[in-house]
Each structure stands twice: as structure tokens, then as C-alpha cells.
Design a protein around this motif. Structure first.
Motif, mmCIF file in Angstrom:
data_model
loop_
_atom_site.group_PDB
_atom_site.id
_atom_site.type_symbol
_atom_site.label_atom_id
_atom_site.label_comp_id
_atom_site.label_asym_id
_atom_site.label_seq_id
_atom_site.Cartn_x
_atom_site.Cartn_y
_atom_site.Cartn_z
ATOM 1 N N VAL A 94 0.875 -1.171 0.000
ATOM 2 C CA VAL A 94 0.000 0.000 0.000
ATOM 3 C C VAL A 94 0.909 1.216 0.000
ATOM 4 N N PHE A 95 0.707 2.066 -0.984
ATOM 5 C CA PHE A 95 1.545 3.239 -1.133
ATOM 6 C C PHE A 95 1.086 4.318 -0.159
ATOM 7 N N ASP A 96 1.999 4.762 0.693
ATOM 8 C CA ASP A 96 1.684 5.745 1.727
ATOM 9 C C ASP A 96 2.660 6.905 1.594
ATOM 10 N N TRP A 97 2.203 8.006 1.009
ATOM 11 C CA TRP A 97 3.076 9.167 0.825
ATOM 12 C C TRP A 97 3.033 10.021 2.074
ATOM 13 N N GLU A 98 4.197 10.187 2.696
ATOM 14 C CA GLU A 98 4.300 11.008 3.894
ATOM 15 C C GLU A 98 5.531 11.898 3.742
ATOM 16 N N PRO A 99 5.338 13.214 3.594
ATOM 17 C CA PRO A 99 6.480 14.089 3.349
ATOM 18 C C PRO A 99 7.343 14.299 4.591
ATOM 19 N N THR A 100 8.606 14.546 4.365
ATOM 20 C CA THR A 100 9.519 14.976 5.419
ATOM 21 C C THR A 100 9.660 16.483 5.257
ATOM 22 N N VAL A 101 9.317 17.216 6.307
ATOM 23 C CA VAL A 101 9.357 18.687 6.253
ATOM 24 C C VAL A 101 10.317 19.183 7.327
ATOM 25 N N PHE A 102 11.374 19.851 6.886
ATOM 26 C CA PHE A 102 12.410 20.367 7.769
ATOM 27 C C PHE A 102 12.179 21.862 7.985
ATOM 28 N N CYS A 103 12.090 22.283 9.241
ATOM 29 C CA CYS A 103 11.885 23.687 9.574
ATOM 30 C C CYS A 103 13.215 24.280 10.028
ATOM 31 N N ALA A 104 13.660 25.320 9.339
ATOM 32 C CA ALA A 104 14.914 25.982 9.687
ATOM 33 C C ALA A 104 14.631 27.443 10.021
ATOM 34 N N ALA A 105 15.319 27.955 11.016
ATOM 35 C CA ALA A 105 15.186 29.370 11.362
ATOM 36 C C ALA A 105 15.608 30.218 10.163
ATOM 37 N N SER A 106 14.994 31.374 10.021
ATOM 38 C CA SER A 106 15.307 32.227 8.874
ATOM 39 C C SER A 106 16.793 32.602 8.839
ATOM 40 N N GLU A 107 17.429 32.735 10.022
ATOM 41 C CA GLU A 107 18.864 33.045 10.065
ATOM 42 C C GLU A 107 19.689 31.900 9.464
ATOM 43 N N VAL A 108 19.282 30.671 9.753
ATOM 44 C CA VAL A 108 19.971 29.507 9.197
ATOM 45 C C VAL A 108 19.784 29.480 7.686
ATOM 46 N N LEU A 109 18.574 29.764 7.249
ATOM 47 C CA LEU A 109 18.287 29.762 5.820
ATOM 48 C C LEU A 109 19.077 30.850 5.101
ATOM 49 N N LEU A 127 11.525 22.056 2.775
ATOM 50 C CA LEU A 127 12.159 23.013 3.674
ATOM 51 C C LEU A 127 11.214 24.187 3.898
ATOM 52 N N THR A 128 11.103 24.629 5.150
ATOM 53 C CA THR A 128 10.261 25.770 5.473
ATOM 54 C C THR A 128 10.884 26.559 6.618
ATOM 55 N N THR A 129 10.483 27.816 6.752
ATOM 56 C CA THR A 129 10.925 28.631 7.893
ATOM 57 C C THR A 129 9.800 28.785 8.903
ATOM 58 N N GLU A 130 8.646 28.201 8.603
ATOM 59 C CA GLU A 130 7.486 28.305 9.487
ATOM 60 C C GLU A 130 7.124 26.940 10.052
ATOM 61 N N TRP A 131 6.921 26.887 11.376
ATOM 62 C CA TRP A 131 6.474 25.654 12.002
ATOM 63 C C TRP A 131 5.010 25.437 11.636
ATOM 64 N N THR A 132 4.686 24.265 11.093
ATOM 65 C CA THR A 132 3.307 23.937 10.736
ATOM 66 C C THR A 132 2.980 22.554 11.272
ATOM 67 N N ASN A 133 1.731 22.149 11.118
ATOM 68 C CA ASN A 133 1.324 20.791 11.509
ATOM 69 C C ASN A 133 2.016 19.725 10.670
ATOM 70 N N PHE A 134 2.572 20.120 9.551
ATOM 71 C CA PHE A 134 3.219 19.163 8.649
ATOM 72 C C PHE A 134 4.713 19.041 8.888
ATOM 73 N N THR A 135 5.272 19.895 9.770
ATOM 74 C CA THR A 135 6.706 19.854 10.049
ATOM 75 C C THR A 135 7.058 18.562 10.776
ATOM 76 N N THR A 136 8.089 17.877 10.268
ATOM 77 C CA THR A 136 8.518 16.620 10.900
ATOM 78 C C THR A 136 9.888 16.737 11.535
ATOM 79 N N HIS A 137 10.687 17.736 11.156
ATOM 80 C CA HIS A 137 12.034 17.909 11.688
ATOM 81 C C HIS A 137 12.312 19.391 11.942
ATOM 82 N N LEU A 138 13.015 19.654 13.044
ATOM 83 C CA LEU A 138 13.349 21.026 13.390
ATOM 84 C C LEU A 138 14.841 21.212 13.353
#
Length: 138
Positions: A94-109, A127-138
Motif C-alpha cells: 500500500v503506497f503511503d506518501w508522507e512528506p519529510t518537512v524540515f523547519c529551519a530558522a530564517s537566520e539559518v536559511l 524546507l520551510t521557515t514556518e512551524w506547521t502541523n506538517f513539520t517533521t524535523h526542526l
């Protein structure tokens, strides 16, 4: 469970990313092609990457949701689809797509921007600079 990075992932009984050790499964039975994700996500749910499967077996076949995948013809695979490899000794996935979302501080980015974006994209991570419900890594 298999984590698939962007690129091509072979399914088969020998020298493949997804191994199925059965005589009725071809050495390279099918190929999954995974597109690279958009590098940066801002505040919204990551869009799924495009994934296709190509049947490379002329005898035992490949099925998506019990529908035959034509040999050498890409067939899109979506979250929740069932992949079946072979007819005699069926292997279901069963194909289960689950993204990995890395949140980095804007200074790091700012400091690591393009290198960090390239690393995330190459590994199939968003990659995102905003913490969301989809974020999996900080």
C-alpha cells in the motif's frame, strides 16, 4: 516500509531497492520514478511529488489497484494505492506518501540557503521557515 528518495527505485528479486525474493518475480520487475519535491514550502501542506511505476516484466505483471500496468508504460501512483507485484505469488504494497518537512530558522536559511535547499531537495525533503502541523524535523 521503504523510504524512497527522488529518482528511480527498482522493484525485483535481484540488486533492487525493493527486494522480493520469489522465483515468479523478475530480476527487475518494475521501476518507481519519484520526482524531486519543490524545495521550499511556506505555511501550507506540501504538494505530493509525482510518482510513476513502470512494469518491466512481460510475464508476471504489475498492478495498481488491481488494474494491469501496461509493460513499459508509466502509470501514476497516488497515496493509498495498492501495488501488486506478480500473479502467482502476489506481493501487495500500500503506497503511503508522507512528506519529510524540515523547519529551519530564517537566520539559518540566510546563511546556508542554497546549500540547504539543494540538500533537502536531493533527499526528498521539504524546507520551510514556518512551524506547521506538517513539520517533521526542526
Amino acid at each position: 516500509r521503504h523510504v524512497l528518495p527522488p529518482g528511480e527505485a527498482a522493484i525485483g528479486r535481484r540488486d533492487c531497492y525493493v527486494l522480493i525474493v520469489e522465483a515468479t518475480v523478475s530480476r527487475v520487475h518494475a521501476l518507481l520514478n519519484i520526482s524531486e519535491p519543490a524545495a521550499v514550502v511556506v505555511g501550507s501542506k506540501p504538494a505530493p511529488v509525482k510518482i510513476t511505476i513502470v512494469d518491466r516484466s512481460s510475464f508476471q505483471h504489475t498492478f495498481v489497484n488491481e488494474e494491469l500496468v501496461s509493460k513499459d508504460t508509466p502509470r501514476e501512483v497516488c497515496h493509498g494505492d495498492t501495488l501488486t507485484i506478480g500473479r502467482e505469488v502476489e506481493r501487495h504494497f500500500v503506497f503511503d506518501w508522507e512528506p519529510t518537512v524540515f523547519c529551519a530558522a530564517s537566520e539559518v536559511l540566510e546563511a546556508w540557503g542554497s546549500d540547504l535547499e539543494k540538500a533537502c531537495q536531493a533527499s526528498g525533503c521539504y524546507l520551510t521557515t514556518e512551524w506547521t502541523n506538517f513539520t517533521t524535523h526542526l
